[in-house]
Design an enzyme around this catalytic site. Sequence first.
Site, PDB file in Angstrom:
ATOM      1  N   LYS A 108      33.357  29.287  94.339  1.00 25.63           N
ATOM      2  CA  LYS A 108      33.595  28.072  93.554  1.00 25.63           C
ATOM      3  C   LYS A 108      33.999  26.900  94.452  1.00 25.63           C
ATOM      4  CE  LYS A 108      32.943  28.968  89.146  1.00 25.63           C
ATOM      5  NZ  LYS A 108      32.258  28.114  88.193  1.00 25.63           N
ATOM      6  N   GLY A 114      28.250  30.682  76.079  1.00 24.09           N
ATOM      7  CA  GLY A 114      29.537  31.200  76.535  1.00 24.09           C
ATOM      8  C   GLY A 114      30.716  30.478  75.915  1.00 24.09           C
ATOM      9  N   LEU A 115      31.883  30.751  76.466  1.00 26.75           N
ATOM     10  CA  LEU A 115      33.152  30.249  75.935  1.00 26.75           C
ATOM     11  C   LEU A 115      33.182  28.721  75.839  1.00 26.75           C
ATOM     12  CD1 LEU A 115      36.131  30.817  75.188  1.00 26.75           C
ATOM     13  CD2 LEU A 115      36.631  30.938  77.623  1.00 26.75           C
ATOM     14  N   ASN A 152      43.496  28.090  82.373  1.00 26.23           N
ATOM     15  CA  ASN A 152      42.926  29.249  81.658  1.00 26.23           C
ATOM     16  C   ASN A 152      42.386  28.832  80.283  1.00 26.23           C
ATOM     17  OD1 ASN A 152      44.488  30.414  83.801  1.00 26.23           O
ATOM     18  ND2 ASN A 152      44.443  32.361  82.692  1.00 26.23           N
ATOM     19  N   ILE A 153      41.088  29.076  80.062  1.00 29.24           N
ATOM     20  CA  ILE A 153      40.450  28.665  78.802  1.00 29.24           C
ATOM     21  C   ILE A 153      40.404  29.863  77.849  1.00 29.24           C
ATOM     22  CG2 ILE A 153      38.363  27.620  77.802  1.00 29.24           C
ATOM     23  CD1 ILE A 153      37.559  26.810  80.668  1.00 29.24           C
ATOM     24  N   HIS A 169      39.395  38.109  80.112  1.00 31.87           N
ATOM     25  CA  HIS A 169      40.615  37.360  80.402  1.00 31.87           C
ATOM     26  C   HIS A 169      41.711  37.804  79.439  1.00 31.87           C
ATOM     27  CE1 HIS A 169      37.979  34.450  82.604  1.00 31.87           C
ATOM     28  NE2 HIS A 169      39.000  34.534  83.421  1.00 31.87           N
ATOM     29  N   ASP A 191      50.029  41.817  88.005  1.00 26.20           N
ATOM     30  CA  ASP A 191      50.506  40.557  87.430  1.00 26.20           C
ATOM     31  C   ASP A 191      49.660  39.377  87.912  1.00 26.20           C
ATOM     32  OD1 ASP A 191      52.593  40.963  85.676  1.00 26.20           O
ATOM     33  OD2 ASP A 191      54.156  40.845  87.213  1.00 26.20           O
ATOM     34  N   TYR A 247      35.346  35.121  94.230  1.00 25.60           N
ATOM     35  CA  TYR A 247      35.002  34.136  93.191  1.00 25.60           C
ATOM     36  C   TYR A 247      35.462  32.749  93.632  1.00 25.60           C
ATOM     37  CZ  TYR A 247      35.363  31.741  88.661  1.00 25.60           C
ATOM     38  OH  TYR A 247      35.258  30.834  87.624  1.00 25.60           O
ATOM     39  N   ARG A 303      51.207  30.881  82.614  1.00 22.17           N
ATOM     40  CA  ARG A 303      49.872  30.285  82.677  1.00 22.17           C
ATOM     41  C   ARG A 303      49.846  29.044  81.800  1.00 22.17           C
ATOM     42  NH1 ARG A 303      49.629  33.440  86.156  1.00 22.17           N
ATOM     43  NH2 ARG A 303      48.070  35.027  86.657  1.00 22.17           N
TER      44      ARG A 303
HETATM   45  P1  GDP Z   1      44.194  34.939  85.832  1.00 22.08           P
HETATM   46  O1  GDP Z   1      44.910  33.796  85.192  1.00 22.08           O
HETATM   47  O2  GDP Z   1      43.085  34.501  86.731  1.00 22.08           O
HETATM   48  O3  GDP Z   1      45.146  35.878  86.526  1.00 22.08           O
HETATM   49  O4  GDP Z   1      43.403  35.722  84.697  1.00 22.08           O
HETATM   50  P2  GDP Z   1      43.720  36.538  83.369  1.00 22.08           P
HETATM   51  O5  GDP Z   1      43.233  35.800  82.212  1.00 22.08           O
HETATM   52  O6  GDP Z   1      43.129  37.885  83.586  1.00 22.08           O
HETATM   53  O7  GDP Z   1      45.306  36.572  83.191  1.00 22.08           O
HETATM   54  C1  GDP Z   1      45.983  37.487  83.846  1.00 22.08           C
HETATM   55  C2  GDP Z   1      47.467  37.525  83.512  1.00 22.08           C
HETATM   56  O8  GDP Z   1      47.678  38.094  82.209  1.00 22.08           O
HETATM   57  C3  GDP Z   1      48.103  38.460  84.510  1.00 22.08           C
HETATM   58  O9  GDP Z   1      49.452  38.090  84.704  1.00 22.08           O
HETATM   59  C4  GDP Z   1      48.005  39.804  83.783  1.00 22.08           C
HETATM   60  O10 GDP Z   1      48.955  40.731  84.265  1.00 22.08           O
HETATM   61  C5  GDP Z   1      48.317  39.376  82.342  1.00 22.08           C
HETATM   62  N1  GDP Z   1      47.777  40.297  81.332  1.00 22.08           N
HETATM   63  C6  GDP Z   1      48.498  40.962  80.408  1.00 22.08           C
HETATM   64  N2  GDP Z   1      47.724  41.749  79.647  1.00 22.08           N
HETATM   65  C7  GDP Z   1      46.442  41.538  80.071  1.00 22.08           C
HETATM   66  C8  GDP Z   1      45.199  42.050  79.640  1.00 22.08           C
HETATM   67  O11 GDP Z   1      45.070  42.865  78.731  1.00 22.08           O
HETATM   68  N3  GDP Z   1      44.096  41.587  80.301  1.00 22.08           N
HETATM   69  C9  GDP Z   1      44.168  40.667  81.316  1.00 22.08           C
HETATM   70  N4  GDP Z   1      43.025  40.232  81.895  1.00 22.08           N
HETATM   71  N5  GDP Z   1      45.355  40.194  81.757  1.00 22.08           N
HETATM   72  C10 GDP Z   1      46.471  40.615  81.145  1.00 22.08           C
END
Ligand code: GDP
Length: 308
Positions: free
Chosen positions: A136, A11-12, A161-162, A175, A264, A132, A204
């Site tokens: 965890k 994985g990642l 966030n990785i 992600h 969001d 989730y 993030r």
């Molecule tokens: P999170 O950090 O757990 O919320 O996980 P994500 O990696 O899915 O990040 C989500 C953030 O990126 C949110 O604010 C989404 O609205 C924004 N985002 C923008 N475009 C995308 C996309 O194409 N995929 C995902 N997963 N998130 C997106």
Amino acid sequence: MEKILVTGAYGLVGSQFKGGEYERIGSSDLNLIAQRDIDEHFYWLEKNDDLPDGIIHCAAKVGGIQGNMNNQGQFFYENISMNTAIIESARKFGIKKFIAFLSTCVFPDAVQYPLSPDKIHLGPPHQSNYAYVYAKRMADVQIRAYREQYGVNYFSVIPCNIYGPSDNYNLESGHVIPMLIHKMYLAKMNKTEFKVWGSGKPLREFIFSEDVAKLTRLLYDNYEGGDPVILSTAEEISISEIVRIIADLMEYDGQIIFDMTKPDGQYRKPSDNSVIKNMFPDFEFTPVREGLRKSIDWFNENYPKVRL
Ligand code: GDP
């Protein structure tokens, strides 16, 4: 030489542990959801005098915001089962060290920033990934209880966030960074719309997968504490800025649409990285532009044979 078992090795994060000391296993090698399968594997290693000294447990059922929202039940069951089982097997077989992976999403939705390990259990998680998160959080509880009762040297890391090579590029459940790279690639090739989910305003902290592996190994060798350790750059960046850098690196000059029908999620989750800053003051994080360039190069070289 230490012998270290790495789960989730394809994985990642797992794929970044490179070297002869690592025994690498993926989901097709061993079913980590079944306690009996793990025990059998460990019995067999024990018989051959080949048990690992430690375990870096990267395997998890993960997804981006939509993947979490659509699969709350599966994400709960798979994560709580595999964590509970492998931590118990490690203890039973006398494995000396164990590192579990949490994530900065384990923190309560309403919390005082910056995030720090003492705040994990102070309130309910964001509703988009509560199942989730509760699964965890229980790894943290289990490790604390085992340290107390059995005196084991186990602890957790909490990465922000990785992103990086070997990510999941699924266009629904991935992600944000791998999905944006994949979507931009398709938009460029097919001259179709490029859509970002949500407003682009959320912030993030992103960390390159190689840095996560390096820091985890440094902690494996040097950290003796029981508190979880946050792995982050402590630098926030907006989703729109990430989009801008990816567009620049991929030479995309088409339209960028913000799809407000998509969530969001949490607005921000800034974290306190003082433990790693104090322990490893000379550690140099990969700058986000360089990490993104490496990730895009990897995607271009491997597409369409990428994880989807
Ligand atoms: P999170 O950090 O757990 O919320 O996980 P994500 O990696 O899915 O990040 C989500 C953030 O990126 C949110 O604010 C989404 O609205 C924004 N985002 C923008 N475009 C995308 C996309 O194409 N995929 C995902 N997963 N998130 C997106």
